[in-house]
Design a protein around this motif. Structure first.
Motif, PDB file in Angstrom:
ATOM      1  N   TYR A  51      -5.648  -4.904 -14.593  1.00  0.00           N
ATOM      2  CA  TYR A  51      -4.905  -4.039 -13.940  1.00  0.00           C
ATOM      3  C   TYR A  51      -5.118  -2.565 -14.241  1.00  0.00           C
ATOM      4  O   TYR A  51      -4.788  -1.583 -13.275  1.00  0.00           O
ATOM      5  CB  TYR A  51      -3.284  -4.392 -14.243  1.00  0.00           C
ATOM      6  CG  TYR A  51      -2.748  -5.618 -13.946  1.00  0.00           C
ATOM      7  CD1 TYR A  51      -2.096  -5.581 -12.779  1.00  0.00           C
ATOM      8  CD2 TYR A  51      -2.908  -6.767 -14.640  1.00  0.00           C
ATOM      9  CE1 TYR A  51      -1.410  -6.837 -12.032  1.00  0.00           C
ATOM     10  CE2 TYR A  51      -2.549  -7.968 -14.145  1.00  0.00           C
ATOM     11  CZ  TYR A  51      -1.688  -8.043 -13.114  1.00  0.00           C
ATOM     12  OH  TYR A  51      -1.298  -9.301 -12.798  1.00  0.00           O
ATOM     13  N   ARG A  52      -5.697  -2.316 -15.391  1.00  0.00           N
ATOM     14  CA  ARG A  52      -5.849  -0.915 -15.774  1.00  0.00           C
ATOM     15  C   ARG A  52      -7.034  -0.190 -14.892  1.00  0.00           C
ATOM     16  O   ARG A  52      -8.053  -0.825 -14.451  1.00  0.00           O
ATOM     17  CB  ARG A  52      -6.201  -0.734 -17.343  1.00  0.00           C
ATOM     18  CG  ARG A  52      -5.100  -1.057 -18.273  1.00  0.00           C
ATOM     19  CD  ARG A  52      -5.064  -0.554 -19.648  1.00  0.00           C
ATOM     20  NE  ARG A  52      -5.954  -1.254 -20.458  1.00  0.00           N
ATOM     21  CZ  ARG A  52      -5.907  -2.445 -21.143  1.00  0.00           C
ATOM     22  NH1 ARG A  52      -4.402  -2.910 -20.978  1.00  0.00           N
ATOM     23  NH2 ARG A  52      -6.700  -3.079 -21.640  1.00  0.00           N
ATOM     24  N   ASP A  77       0.213  -1.016 -10.522  1.00  0.00           N
ATOM     25  CA  ASP A  77       1.221  -2.006 -10.886  1.00  0.00           C
ATOM     26  C   ASP A  77       2.231  -2.048  -9.800  1.00  0.00           C
ATOM     27  O   ASP A  77       3.453  -1.484  -9.754  1.00  0.00           O
ATOM     28  CB  ASP A  77       2.132  -1.573 -12.164  1.00  0.00           C
ATOM     29  CG  ASP A  77       2.948  -2.912 -12.608  1.00  0.00           C
ATOM     30  OD1 ASP A  77       3.007  -3.889 -11.971  1.00  0.00           O
ATOM     31  OD2 ASP A  77       3.765  -2.272 -13.449  1.00  0.00           O
ATOM     32  N   GLY A  78       1.751  -2.614  -8.469  1.00  0.00           N
ATOM     33  CA  GLY A  78       2.772  -2.247  -7.311  1.00  0.00           C
ATOM     34  C   GLY A  78       1.835  -1.984  -6.102  1.00  0.00           C
ATOM     35  O   GLY A  78       1.030  -1.182  -6.218  1.00  0.00           O
ATOM     36  N   MET A  79       2.503  -2.156  -5.056  1.00  0.00           N
ATOM     37  CA  MET A  79       1.909  -1.504  -3.699  1.00  0.00           C
ATOM     38  C   MET A  79       2.958  -1.477  -2.618  1.00  0.00           C
ATOM     39  O   MET A  79       3.997  -2.191  -2.489  1.00  0.00           O
ATOM     40  CB  MET A  79       0.718  -2.424  -3.378  1.00  0.00           C
ATOM     41  CG  MET A  79       1.046  -3.859  -2.749  1.00  0.00           C
ATOM     42  SD  MET A  79      -0.394  -4.772  -2.278  1.00  0.00           S
ATOM     43  CE  MET A  79      -0.914  -3.947  -0.898  1.00  0.00           C
ATOM     44  N   ASN A  80       2.563  -0.927  -1.476  1.00  0.00           N
ATOM     45  CA  ASN A  80       3.034  -1.133  -0.231  1.00  0.00           C
ATOM     46  C   ASN A  80       2.183  -1.089   0.913  1.00  0.00           C
ATOM     47  O   ASN A  80       1.141  -0.460   0.831  1.00  0.00           O
ATOM     48  CB  ASN A  80       4.428  -0.192   0.156  1.00  0.00           C
ATOM     49  CG  ASN A  80       4.033   1.440   0.179  1.00  0.00           C
ATOM     50  OD1 ASN A  80       3.177   1.631   1.065  1.00  0.00           O
ATOM     51  ND2 ASN A  80       4.720   2.206  -0.672  1.00  0.00           N
ATOM     52  N   LEU A  81       2.514  -1.446   2.034  1.00  0.00           N
ATOM     53  CA  LEU A  81       1.733  -1.492   3.393  1.00  0.00           C
ATOM     54  C   LEU A  81       2.354  -1.769   4.459  1.00  0.00           C
ATOM     55  O   LEU A  81       3.481  -2.416   4.691  1.00  0.00           O
ATOM     56  CB  LEU A  81       0.673  -2.887   3.198  1.00  0.00           C
ATOM     57  CG  LEU A  81       0.037  -3.362   4.234  1.00  0.00           C
ATOM     58  CD1 LEU A  81      -1.261  -2.511   4.633  1.00  0.00           C
ATOM     59  CD2 LEU A  81      -0.494  -4.761   4.027  1.00  0.00           C
ATOM     60  N   MET A 100     -10.488 -10.910 -11.694  1.00  0.00           N
ATOM     61  CA  MET A 100      -9.259 -11.431 -11.419  1.00  0.00           C
ATOM     62  C   MET A 100      -8.586 -10.474 -10.259  1.00  0.00           C
ATOM     63  O   MET A 100      -8.733  -9.409 -10.060  1.00  0.00           O
ATOM     64  CB  MET A 100      -8.322 -10.922 -12.580  1.00  0.00           C
ATOM     65  CG  MET A 100      -6.781 -11.217 -12.465  1.00  0.00           C
ATOM     66  SD  MET A 100      -6.038 -10.738 -14.114  1.00  0.00           S
ATOM     67  CE  MET A 100      -4.205 -10.954 -13.511  1.00  0.00           C
ATOM     68  N   GLN A 101      -7.802 -11.505  -9.288  1.00  0.00           N
ATOM     69  CA  GLN A 101      -7.174 -10.842  -8.257  1.00  0.00           C
ATOM     70  C   GLN A 101      -5.725 -10.583  -8.480  1.00  0.00           C
ATOM     71  O   GLN A 101      -5.149 -11.298  -8.997  1.00  0.00           O
ATOM     72  CB  GLN A 101      -7.172 -12.097  -6.945  1.00  0.00           C
ATOM     73  CG  GLN A 101      -6.780 -11.614  -5.849  1.00  0.00           C
ATOM     74  CD  GLN A 101      -5.614 -11.079  -5.535  1.00  0.00           C
ATOM     75  OE1 GLN A 101      -5.393  -9.705  -5.080  1.00  0.00           O
ATOM     76  NE2 GLN A 101      -4.303 -11.741  -5.833  1.00  0.00           N
ATOM     77  N   ILE A 102      -5.625  -9.372  -8.649  1.00  0.00           N
ATOM     78  CA  ILE A 102      -4.547  -8.748  -9.460  1.00  0.00           C
ATOM     79  C   ILE A 102      -3.190  -8.560  -8.328  1.00  0.00           C
ATOM     80  O   ILE A 102      -1.962  -8.258  -8.895  1.00  0.00           O
ATOM     81  CB  ILE A 102      -4.604  -7.532  -9.960  1.00  0.00           C
ATOM     82  CG1 ILE A 102      -4.829  -6.235  -9.136  1.00  0.00           C
ATOM     83  CG2 ILE A 102      -5.890  -7.655 -11.017  1.00  0.00           C
ATOM     84  CD1 ILE A 102      -4.982  -4.962  -9.891  1.00  0.00           C
ATOM     85  N   ILE A 103      -3.218  -8.650  -6.989  1.00  0.00           N
ATOM     86  CA  ILE A 103      -2.057  -8.868  -6.301  1.00  0.00           C
ATOM     87  C   ILE A 103      -1.338  -9.991  -6.352  1.00  0.00           C
ATOM     88  O   ILE A 103      -1.704 -11.183  -5.930  1.00  0.00           O
ATOM     89  CB  ILE A 103      -2.065  -8.528  -4.663  1.00  0.00           C
ATOM     90  CG1 ILE A 103      -2.847  -7.109  -4.641  1.00  0.00           C
ATOM     91  CG2 ILE A 103      -0.725  -8.521  -3.943  1.00  0.00           C
ATOM     92  CD1 ILE A 103      -3.428  -6.957  -3.335  1.00  0.00           C
ATOM     93  N   PRO A 104       0.078 -10.205  -6.984  1.00  0.00           N
ATOM     94  CA  PRO A 104       0.507 -11.400  -7.061  1.00  0.00           C
ATOM     95  C   PRO A 104       1.161 -11.949  -5.625  1.00  0.00           C
ATOM     96  O   PRO A 104       1.506 -11.255  -4.873  1.00  0.00           O
ATOM     97  CB  PRO A 104       2.075 -11.126  -7.949  1.00  0.00           C
ATOM     98  CG  PRO A 104       1.706  -9.873  -8.590  1.00  0.00           C
ATOM     99  CD  PRO A 104       0.663  -9.137  -7.593  1.00  0.00           C
ATOM    100  N   ASP A 105       1.095 -13.358  -5.548  1.00  0.00           N
ATOM    101  CA  ASP A 105       1.753 -13.966  -4.474  1.00  0.00           C
ATOM    102  C   ASP A 105       0.986 -13.498  -3.044  1.00  0.00           C
ATOM    103  O   ASP A 105       1.698 -13.067  -2.198  1.00  0.00           O
ATOM    104  CB  ASP A 105       3.181 -14.130  -4.365  1.00  0.00           C
ATOM    105  CG  ASP A 105       3.813 -15.160  -3.227  1.00  0.00           C
ATOM    106  OD1 ASP A 105       2.945 -15.977  -3.140  1.00  0.00           O
ATOM    107  OD2 ASP A 105       4.951 -15.023  -3.125  1.00  0.00           O
ATOM    108  N   MET A 116     -12.927  -2.107  -8.769  1.00  0.00           N
ATOM    109  CA  MET A 116     -11.804  -2.742  -8.235  1.00  0.00           C
ATOM    110  C   MET A 116     -11.865  -2.709  -6.447  1.00  0.00           C
ATOM    111  O   MET A 116     -11.644  -1.673  -6.079  1.00  0.00           O
ATOM    112  CB  MET A 116     -10.430  -1.996  -8.729  1.00  0.00           C
ATOM    113  CG  MET A 116     -10.175  -1.689  -9.966  1.00  0.00           C
ATOM    114  SD  MET A 116      -8.800  -0.862 -10.749  1.00  0.00           S
ATOM    115  CE  MET A 116      -7.555  -2.290 -10.762  1.00  0.00           C
ATOM    116  N   VAL A 117     -12.041  -3.878  -6.150  1.00  0.00           N
ATOM    117  CA  VAL A 117     -12.402  -4.021  -4.779  1.00  0.00           C
ATOM    118  C   VAL A 117     -11.346  -4.579  -3.718  1.00  0.00           C
ATOM    119  O   VAL A 117     -10.646  -5.439  -4.086  1.00  0.00           O
ATOM    120  CB  VAL A 117     -13.783  -5.190  -4.428  1.00  0.00           C
ATOM    121  CG1 VAL A 117     -13.973  -5.186  -3.002  1.00  0.00           C
ATOM    122  CG2 VAL A 117     -14.822  -4.519  -5.513  1.00  0.00           C
ATOM    123  N   VAL A 118     -10.969  -3.720  -3.053  1.00  0.00           N
ATOM    124  CA  VAL A 118      -9.889  -4.186  -1.895  1.00  0.00           C
ATOM    125  C   VAL A 118     -10.613  -4.636  -0.799  1.00  0.00           C
ATOM    126  O   VAL A 118     -11.659  -3.971  -0.211  1.00  0.00           O
ATOM    127  CB  VAL A 118      -9.202  -2.852  -1.540  1.00  0.00           C
ATOM    128  CG1 VAL A 118      -8.093  -3.345  -0.527  1.00  0.00           C
ATOM    129  CG2 VAL A 118      -8.241  -2.255  -2.733  1.00  0.00           C
TER     130      VAL A 118
END
Length: 357
Positions: A185-186, A328-332, A57-62, A192-194
């Motif tokens: 998400y856990r 559950d969230g991110m910034n960049l 599952m790709q977990i970053i929305p939109d 968990m591959v970025v």
């Protein structure tokens, strides 16, 4: 009682609340329903949370910005670091009524939103030195920040606020996901591959005599939160730092200025981020401008183990296992101390979570 270390980060890594709507634990964050509908005259964007398929599952929305962008003001340090929502932008020419993403410009000089000029629909810009671009046909982001407007010929001194240009999702809506999806998400998922492609479009540095530190950093942070606890950790990847090509992990606690969160920081060193890439954003010992795209693909799962180990040793986490923590969230984006004119491009960002068997 949890032990918090008091540290000056010396501009090394994440500072407080970057790209985030308020302090850690604040309720002042964007709230979104499980399904968001954005409508214009021609197109209806219907965002539905993804469900796992075939153990992944790709977990970053939109991740293609179909719901647009919410633009955030700079912090008002004379008023409790308050900020406000200034407006929205849709990169396809529609109407962004309920964007998942935010664009934050903390302490970056004249307001980007108030000084924006007309441009291509893919671009939010003041026409001088600050812009964010998203090109849907390329799935590509561009972050342009010239900090001269902020420093105006003055040195960057210790205790200063400093310029940012960041995008953020305060939450991936973990709580609204189905039970099956929540497992991805856990932090105890098997992998968990970025992954993404990145390159430096522009880079110029004009240091000023008296600068306390002269640091340009392009960083990515995921928000590790407790499933049932109040735990929080800034879990990051060091993508660029003008002071060294390959650095090691940074593990510490957020400090160094008045609005610091005190939260744990675990940031993966660039030597590990680019280990499978064959190259970095440097060439011949200098930041490489206009080079070929660098592909990054890194399994962050082993580093989450190390994050938990350090946090438990410091008495920081209430959670005792990765199964009690989730992303559950991110910034960049850019965090810069000193006078720089720099632009970073990134495309095809993903965070793929895998559960085997």
């Amino acid at each position: 009682m949890k032990r918090k270390l008091s540290m000056l980060l010396l501009g090394a890594l994440l500072l407080s609340n970057v790209g985030c709507g308020g302090a850690v634990g604040s309720t002042d964050t964007q709230s979104t329903d499980a399904e968001s509908v954005i409508t214009d005259a021609e197109t209806q964007y219907h965002f539905v949370p993804e469900e796992p398929e075939g153990g992944t599952m790709q977990i970053i929305p939109d991740i293609t910005f179909k719901t647009g962008m919410q633009l955030i003001s700079q912090k008002d340090h004379a008023n409790g670091d308050a900020f406000s929502v200034l407006g929205t932008h849709d990169f396809r020419g529609g109407k962004a009524d309920n964007p998942r993403w935010r664009l934050a410009q903390w302490d970056s000089g004249p307001c980007l939103f108030e000084n924006r000029i007309e441009s291509d629909v893919t671009t939010i810009t003041d026409g001088i030195g600050r812009s964010f671009v998203y090109q849907p046909d390329k799935n590509q982001m561009t972050f342009e920040l010239d900090t001269a407007l902020y420093y105006q010929g003055k040195p960057a001194v210790q205790g200063d606020w400093w310029p940012h240009l960041l995008i953020e999702q305060a939450s991936f809506d973990y709580a609204s996901a189905s039970d099956d999806a929540q497992a991805y998400y856990r932090c105890d998922a098997d992998r968990m591959v970025v992954s993404f492609d990145i390159r430096m479009k522009e880079y110029a540095n004009t240091p000023i005599d008296g600068d306390w530190v002269n640091a340009a950093q392009f960083l990515m942070y995921f928000y590790v939160k407790g499933v049932e606890t109040n735990d929080f950790c800034w879990f990051g990847l060091q993508l660029f730092d003008n002071r060294w090509e390959k650095n090691d992990h940074y593990i510490g606690y957020d400090g160094g200025k008045a609005d610091a969160s005190g939260a744990m920081i675990y940031s993966i060193g660039s030597k590990y981020v680019y280990r499978n890439s064959g190259r970095t954003l440097y060439k011949a010992g200098k930041p490489e401008v206009g080079g070929a795209w660098v592909h990054v693909e890194i399994d962050i799962r082993p580093y989450l183990d190390e994050m938990l180990e350090h946090g438990l040793a410091d008495g920081y986490f209430d959670a005792q296992s990765l199964s009690e923590l989730c992303i559950d969230g991110m910034n960049l984006g850019w965090e810069t101390i000193g006078t720089f004119d720099h632009t970073m491009e990134m495309r095809n960002l993903r965070l793929d979570s895998y559960i085997d068997g």
